[in-house]
Write an enzyme that holds these catalytic residues in place. Structure first.
Site, PDB file in Angstrom:
ATOM      1  N   LEU A 172       0.868  -1.173   0.000  1.00 34.35           N
ATOM      2  CA  LEU A 172       0.000   0.000   0.000  1.00 34.35           C
ATOM      3  C   LEU A 172       0.903   1.220   0.000  1.00 34.35           C
ATOM      4  O   LEU A 172       1.952   1.216   0.646  1.00 34.35           O
ATOM      5  CB  LEU A 172      -0.908   0.017   1.246  1.00 34.35           C
ATOM      6  CG  LEU A 172      -1.994  -1.063   1.328  1.00 34.35           C
ATOM      7  CD1 LEU A 172      -2.714  -0.978   2.664  1.00 34.35           C
ATOM      8  CD2 LEU A 172      -2.990  -0.941   0.178  1.00 34.35           C
ATOM      9  N   ASP A 173       0.504   2.253  -0.707  1.00 39.02           N
ATOM     10  CA  ASP A 173       1.316   3.468  -0.756  1.00 39.02           C
ATOM     11  C   ASP A 173       1.536   4.041   0.635  1.00 39.02           C
ATOM     12  O   ASP A 173       0.765   3.780   1.572  1.00 39.02           O
ATOM     13  CB  ASP A 173       0.643   4.529  -1.630  1.00 39.02           C
ATOM     14  CG  ASP A 173       0.621   4.139  -3.105  1.00 39.02           C
ATOM     15  OD1 ASP A 173       1.422   3.271  -3.480  1.00 39.02           O
ATOM     16  OD2 ASP A 173      -0.192   4.703  -3.846  1.00 39.02           O
TER      17      ASP A 173
END
Length: 241
Positions: free
Chosen positions: A101-102
């Site tokens: 996930l960013d």
């Protein structure tokens, strides 16, 4: 410290129920002493023998579900000394995140030391769905909605949106809350979908991976997956070649 029957089951020797039976039958030793009490807790340093066979702790598989906070790296380590998802899990086993996930994206991420399961979840042919809640600047029009229904081409490859729902519209602030489900795993893919339509994502949270949901996990909290959940994840593997 973990329950003895859980450690035995995690080693792959047998199921947890069978492990409990073996304990009660006096067929399990911890540090060369027979243990018959269910619920006995053991540490990573304890030597466990089941029917005379020592458990190889290197083969014990662990599975965690974390609600990743904002500003945390989806990596095992970071050369800039930023917090990683590993920092939130209390385990002596070397684990890694499945996918990523960013930095500014929150929500559900699985961590494990099971490479086979990681491949099942991330391999495109298995079409494992991921659901996100995106807060975007602007309000989707009918043309945008139609494009989401038919799919968008991102970086030369079509992205099929499995499902989407407009959950909330704030006309005063001109923002929308959109739930979107895709089978994609490419970097920044949700942000790229909305950017293609001309919208920027203000906030993004992954709420589901297939049947797994965040439920009551608060930001930074985690739980272990049950054996039933792990088996269900394994069942997502297709036979398509």
């Amino acid at each position: 410290m973990e329950r003895l029957q859980k450690v035995i089951a995690a080693s792959g020797i047998t199921s947890r129920r069978k492990a409990e039976e073996l304990i009660l039958e006096g067929k399990v030793k911890v540090n060369n002493k027979i243990v018959r009490e269910l619920g006995t807790k053991v540490s990573a340093n304890d030597i466990i023998l089941v029917n005379g066979v020592m458990i190889d702790k290197n083969n014990i598989k662990k599975y965690f579900l974390l609600n990743k906070p904002r500003g945390v790296i989806s990596s095992v380590s970071d050369d800039k000394k930023r917090n990683t998802v590993i920092d939130y899990i209390d385990t002596e086993v070397r684990i890694f995140p499945i996918g990523r996930l960013d930095y500014d994206t929150t929500g559900l991420i699985i961590l494990t030391n099971d490479g086979t399961l990681a491949n099942i979840i991330t391999h495109p042919k298995n079409n494992v769905s991921k659901t996100y809640i995106a807060k975007i600047e602007g309000i989707l029009n009918k043309n945008d909605i139609e494009k989401l229904k038919t799919g968008l081409v991102i970086d030369g490859k079509k992205v099929v949106v499995k499902n989407f729902k407009v959950k909330n519209i704030n006309r005063e602030k001109q923002t929308s809350l959109i739930e979107i489900t895709i089978n994609e795993g490419r970097n920044h893919i949700v942000k790229k979908i909305f950017a293609k339509l001309g919208y920027s994502v203000i906030r993004l949270t992954r709420t589901k991976i297939d049947f797994l949901e965040l439920c009551k996990l608060k930001s930074g909290e985690y739980r272990e997956l049950s054996i039933k959940e792990v088996k269900k994840l394994y069942s997502l593997k297709t036979n398509i070649k």
